[in-house]
Design a protein around this motif. Sequence first.
Motif, PDB file in Angstrom:
ATOM      1  N   THR A 139      33.912  24.298  71.025  1.00 58.52           N
ATOM      2  CA  THR A 139      35.077  24.662  70.175  1.00 58.52           C
ATOM      3  C   THR A 139      35.266  25.987  69.779  1.00 58.52           C
ATOM      4  O   THR A 139      34.347  26.958  69.891  1.00 58.52           O
ATOM      5  CB  THR A 139      35.061  23.942  68.795  1.00 58.52           C
ATOM      6  N   ALA A 143      37.214  28.328  66.932  1.00 60.35           N
ATOM      7  CA  ALA A 143      37.783  28.116  65.593  1.00 60.35           C
ATOM      8  C   ALA A 143      37.736  29.440  64.787  1.00 60.35           C
ATOM      9  O   ALA A 143      36.923  30.535  65.461  1.00 60.35           O
ATOM     10  CB  ALA A 143      36.913  27.319  64.624  1.00 60.35           C
ATOM     11  N   ARG A 189      39.274  22.985  71.697  1.00 59.00           N
ATOM     12  CA  ARG A 189      38.014  21.987  71.810  1.00 59.00           C
ATOM     13  C   ARG A 189      38.170  21.663  73.391  1.00 59.00           C
ATOM     14  O   ARG A 189      39.069  21.486  74.166  1.00 59.00           O
ATOM     15  CB  ARG A 189      37.870  20.858  71.098  1.00 59.00           C
ATOM     16  N   PRO A 195      38.909  23.750  63.955  1.00 53.26           N
ATOM     17  CA  PRO A 195      38.912  24.498  65.557  1.00 53.26           C
ATOM     18  C   PRO A 195      40.357  24.719  65.983  1.00 53.26           C
ATOM     19  O   PRO A 195      41.333  23.981  65.788  1.00 53.26           O
ATOM     20  CB  PRO A 195      38.336  23.820  66.590  1.00 53.26           C
TER      21      PRO A 195
END
Length: 557
Positions: free
Chosen positions: A375, A377, A388, A385
Amino acid sequence: MTQPAFIVTGGAKGITAHCVVEVARAMKGTYLLIGRSAHMMDEPDWAHGQTDLASLQQAALAFLRSNNQRPHPAQLRQQAQAILSSREIGTTLARIRSTRATATYIQADITDKPALEAKLKDVLPDDPDIAGFIHGAGVLADKRLTDKTPADVDRVYDTKLVGLQNLLEILPVPAHLVLFSSAAAYSGNIGQADYALANEVLNKVAYRLQRLYPDSRVQALDWGPWDGGMVTPALKQRFEDHHIDLIPLDAGAQTLVNIMQAPTARQQLVIGADFTPPPRPLTQKLHTHRIERIIRPDENPFLVHHRINGQRVLPLVHALQWMAQTAEGLYGGYRLASCRDLRVLKGIIAEEPMPCLLTLTETRKAEGSITFDATIAPTDMPERPNFRAQLELAAAQDATPMDTAPPVHRGDFVPVYQNNMLFHGPAFQSIQTVYFAGESGITVGCVRPDVSEGEQGQFLTDTFDPFVADTVLQAITVWIQHQYAIASLPSGVGCWRQFEPLHDIDRFVVTVTPSRTRNNITTANATICGEDGRLIARIDDAQHVHHERLRFQSYGT
């Protein structure tokens, strides 16, 4: 000297000399070689006809005894080595001159600035035209760290760093600065702590010099072991025992020429015959890795070429590149094999510096395979996030299959980057020709965009090249425009399988086969193939979201 001069340190003997001959063959000019060894214009009579170290030592011994001298064996060896060294210098000069370039040798210690400056003034005009530096000088003092002396470290370090500093202070900064570094800086080596240190500092100096002199081209080349030069038979055997291939002399020299003549340049390159380390045994313990990066718009010029509604937006493929390259860096010898369930959850607008957190969570380790949940983020909100994916690294990729698509015929040039069909700037403009476009899909001929290392910024291409990969998403966008006259953006990819590193291709063909369109979402499969039909990557279930309110503006309009 009326021709542009290349200043070459350590270039009269060994590996650097072999390289410089090939550079001179490709790039005519004057080559000024600097070394510490003496070049004898006339050898002593006793050396004539003697061709190796042993025979020269015997001849020197006979001569000195005839003059009632009793030399020490070290003295004999030193005299014999001086003869062989001088001959090698002469051979290098002759080889360079045989290419119709000019070659001159001066004996000087590049770490002694006053002496070096005086020698250079003797052979260079007051305002010399310097084409480039090839800084190949280097010495070894291989010992275990506990046995090294400060003098050992200084000698190794000063030859690389002080010598370069002296050249830059004495001479004008040239257009080319090629710095011979070592893979020891990248991987380390037994007994070479000082050598690894000096070369790693040299690597960092290359980045610094490029910032100071943006009009010059500065490159640090981290050479792996060569089949010659300072690699003795014993050291060669050690490399063979560790399954490390040596760089062939001719191939390595041609590599240097190719690097110097390439249209774009990387600040640092690790070069070897096969430097990819063998996959290491995997433990069963699963780890989580977290890497923070502040994505800065001013450090990533390519973002200017990827604006949506006037704002710089991080492309989906660059998110995947960051994930894949980081994962590959964790496990040497493993390469991206596939990516599944790649999703844009919330795009990253890169108008201001944005702190981001990449999290790689290992989910499975098997023989020759590692999988991660990945992820990206905001650093302060890792639970929300932006992107992904599920990554799979493989120790050995599958053999490259051949594509079964029919051969591509001549197509038409279509200005896909005009008329608001696509918004991408030159860094992403890879589609050259539309071979076919119809209800069943689209096939386009492409050329990898010429994107310099500086333009790539924090997202330097490696085995996964986002500028090639983005072509697939663009082709899907073009097809949707062709069929529905509506703009669209990628929202995810079901599965991306890679059979060859994308950075190895220059010309390629992308074929898109739509599978369905439903609720403003088009899903399509695609392939990237070489011009010879080999399958480089297969993309399944790529999704694009389209909407009537979405509008593109062509780059530059």
